[in-house]
Design a protein around this motif. Sequence first.
Motif, PDB file in Angstrom:
ATOM      1  N   LYS A   1     -10.154  -3.232  61.901  1.00 24.74           N
ATOM      2  CA  LYS A   1     -10.494  -4.580  62.338  1.00 24.74           C
ATOM      3  C   LYS A   1      -9.416  -5.594  61.969  1.00 24.74           C
ATOM      4  N   GLY A   2      -8.405  -5.174  61.269  1.00 26.21           N
ATOM      5  CA  GLY A   2      -7.347  -6.086  60.864  1.00 26.21           C
ATOM      6  C   GLY A   2      -7.763  -7.031  59.753  1.00 26.21           C
ATOM      7  N   GLU A   3      -8.859  -6.726  59.103  1.00 22.19           N
ATOM      8  CA  GLU A   3      -9.370  -7.617  58.077  1.00 22.19           C
ATOM      9  C   GLU A   3      -8.609  -7.511  56.760  1.00 22.19           C
ATOM     10  N   ILE A   4      -7.828  -6.478  56.600  1.00 23.75           N
ATOM     11  CA  ILE A   4      -7.055  -6.346  55.369  1.00 23.75           C
ATOM     12  C   ILE A   4      -6.071  -7.496  55.257  1.00 23.75           C
ATOM     13  N   ARG A   5      -5.433  -7.851  56.381  1.00 24.81           N
ATOM     14  CA  ARG A   5      -4.495  -8.978  56.344  1.00 24.81           C
ATOM     15  C   ARG A   5      -5.209 -10.259  55.950  1.00 24.81           C
ATOM     16  N   GLU A   6      -6.385 -10.454  56.519  1.00 23.90           N
ATOM     17  CA  GLU A   6      -7.159 -11.647  56.181  1.00 23.90           C
ATOM     18  C   GLU A   6      -7.560 -11.634  54.706  1.00 23.90           C
ATOM     19  N   LEU A   7      -7.960 -10.474  54.220  1.00 26.15           N
ATOM     20  CA  LEU A   7      -8.325 -10.347  52.803  1.00 26.15           C
ATOM     21  C   LEU A   7      -7.127 -10.655  51.928  1.00 26.15           C
ATOM     22  N   ASP A   8      -5.979 -10.089  52.277  1.00 29.86           N
ATOM     23  CA  ASP A   8      -4.767 -10.345  51.497  1.00 29.86           C
ATOM     24  C   ASP A   8      -4.428 -11.835  51.485  1.00 29.86           C
ATOM     25  N   ASP A   9      -4.586 -12.502  52.626  1.00 29.93           N
ATOM     26  CA  ASP A   9      -4.325 -13.942  52.693  1.00 29.93           C
ATOM     27  C   ASP A   9      -5.279 -14.710  51.784  1.00 29.93           C
ATOM     28  N   GLU A  10      -6.551 -14.332  51.805  1.00 28.55           N
ATOM     29  CA  GLU A  10      -7.532 -14.991  50.950  1.00 28.55           C
ATOM     30  C   GLU A  10      -7.206 -14.765  49.474  1.00 28.55           C
ATOM     31  N   VAL A  11      -6.778 -13.548  49.152  1.00 25.63           N
ATOM     32  CA  VAL A  11      -6.401 -13.235  47.767  1.00 25.63           C
ATOM     33  C   VAL A  11      -5.195 -14.072  47.357  1.00 25.63           C
ATOM     34  N   ARG A  12      -4.206 -14.195  48.250  1.00 26.83           N
ATOM     35  CA  ARG A  12      -3.026 -15.006  47.936  1.00 26.83           C
ATOM     36  C   ARG A  12      -3.406 -16.459  47.657  1.00 26.83           C
TER      37      ARG A  12
ATOM     38  N   LYS B   1      -9.409  -0.598  40.135  1.00 29.26           N
ATOM     39  CA  LYS B   1      -8.721  -0.480  41.422  1.00 29.26           C
ATOM     40  C   LYS B   1      -8.560  -1.858  42.070  1.00 29.26           C
ATOM     41  N   ALA B   2      -9.577  -2.697  41.967  1.00 27.47           N
ATOM     42  CA  ALA B   2      -9.492  -4.046  42.530  1.00 27.47           C
ATOM     43  C   ALA B   2      -8.414  -4.855  41.814  1.00 27.47           C
ATOM     44  N   LYS B   3      -8.333  -4.719  40.488  1.00 32.44           N
ATOM     45  CA  LYS B   3      -7.310  -5.444  39.732  1.00 32.44           C
ATOM     46  C   LYS B   3      -5.914  -4.990  40.141  1.00 32.44           C
ATOM     47  N   LYS B   4      -5.722  -3.697  40.318  1.00 32.49           N
ATOM     48  CA  LYS B   4      -4.422  -3.182  40.747  1.00 32.49           C
ATOM     49  C   LYS B   4      -4.067  -3.710  42.136  1.00 32.49           C
ATOM     50  N   TYR B   5      -5.060  -3.770  43.013  1.00 33.62           N
ATOM     51  CA  TYR B   5      -4.855  -4.288  44.366  1.00 33.62           C
ATOM     52  C   TYR B   5      -4.372  -5.734  44.300  1.00 33.62           C
ATOM     53  N   VAL B   6      -5.063  -6.552  43.499  1.00 36.60           N
ATOM     54  CA  VAL B   6      -4.699  -7.965  43.349  1.00 36.60           C
ATOM     55  C   VAL B   6      -3.338  -8.089  42.667  1.00 36.60           C
ATOM     56  N   ASP B   7      -3.076  -7.271  41.664  1.00 44.93           N
ATOM     57  CA  ASP B   7      -1.785  -7.314  40.974  1.00 44.93           C
ATOM     58  C   ASP B   7      -0.636  -7.009  41.932  1.00 44.93           C
ATOM     59  N   ASN B   8      -0.844  -6.061  42.834  1.00 44.16           N
ATOM     60  CA  ASN B   8       0.192  -5.734  43.815  1.00 44.16           C
ATOM     61  C   ASN B   8       0.484  -6.917  44.725  1.00 44.16           C
ATOM     62  N   ILE B   9      -0.559  -7.606  45.138  1.00 47.27           N
ATOM     63  CA  ILE B   9      -0.365  -8.790  45.977  1.00 47.27           C
ATOM     64  C   ILE B   9       0.341  -9.879  45.183  1.00 47.27           C
ATOM     65  N   GLU B  10      -0.048 -10.035  43.926  1.00 43.91           N
ATOM     66  CA  GLU B  10       0.554 -11.054  43.078  1.00 43.91           C
ATOM     67  C   GLU B  10       2.040 -10.785  42.872  1.00 43.91           C
ATOM     68  N   ASP B  11       2.415  -9.507  42.745  1.00 42.14           N
ATOM     69  CA  ASP B  11       3.824  -9.147  42.562  1.00 42.14           C
ATOM     70  C   ASP B  11       4.655  -9.528  43.784  1.00 42.14           C
ATOM     71  N   GLU B  12       4.045  -9.467  44.968  1.00 45.42           N
ATOM     72  CA  GLU B  12       4.748  -9.798  46.216  1.00 45.42           C
ATOM     73  C   GLU B  12       4.661 -11.288  46.527  1.00 45.42           C
ATOM     74  N   ASP B  13       3.826 -11.998  45.824  1.00 40.38           N
ATOM     75  CA  ASP B  13       3.507 -13.384  46.145  1.00 40.38           C
ATOM     76  C   ASP B  13       4.696 -14.315  45.929  1.00 40.38           C
ATOM     77  N   ASN B  14       4.830 -15.271  46.854  1.00 41.39           N
ATOM     78  CA  ASN B  14       5.894 -16.266  46.752  1.00 41.39           C
ATOM     79  C   ASN B  14       5.342 -17.623  46.317  1.00 41.39           C
ATOM     80  N   CYS B  15       4.140 -17.664  45.857  1.00 34.91           N
ATOM     81  CA  CYS B  15       3.499 -18.919  45.457  1.00 34.91           C
ATOM     82  C   CYS B  15       4.213 -19.480  44.240  1.00 34.91           C
ATOM     83  N   LYS B  16       4.510 -20.744  44.284  1.00 32.88           N
ATOM     84  CA  LYS B  16       5.170 -21.380  43.132  1.00 32.88           C
ATOM     85  C   LYS B  16       4.147 -21.703  42.082  1.00 32.88           C
ATOM     86  N   LYS B  17       4.446 -21.327  40.869  1.00 31.61           N
ATOM     87  CA  LYS B  17       3.493 -21.528  39.776  1.00 31.61           C
ATOM     88  C   LYS B  17       3.956 -22.600  38.855  1.00 31.61           C
TER      89      LYS B  17
END
Length: 96
Positions: free
Chosen positions: A44-55, A80-96
């Motif tokens: 359904k392509g919802e993974i991209r949407e989920l990743d965007d929401e996580v970002r 597993k959920a924490k690892k998933y979020v950590d992977n997104i965080e590692d790729e994230d370009n958000c300024k902190k």
Amino acid sequence: MNIFLTILSGILIIILVLEKTSNSKKELKRKIEQLENEILLLKKGEIRELDDEVRILLCENQHVKAIKLVRETLGFDLLKAKKYVDNIEDEDNCKK
């Protein structure tokens, strides 16, 4: 009397083996359901949407909410959920 103890011990061993097998089957069934959920979401392509929401949540410094969202959406366990979020965080370009 020794025969009864031997029989009782054998029965207890059989019960323990059956319980372990039953738990393994339940765990396997749960993992299969998780994989099926992932496949459906990918289709359904919802993974991209989920990743965007996580970002977005990560940019707002809401790590716990991001992990909870992944757990609820994908049915992952906490690790597993924490690892998933950590992977997104590692790729994230958000300024902190």
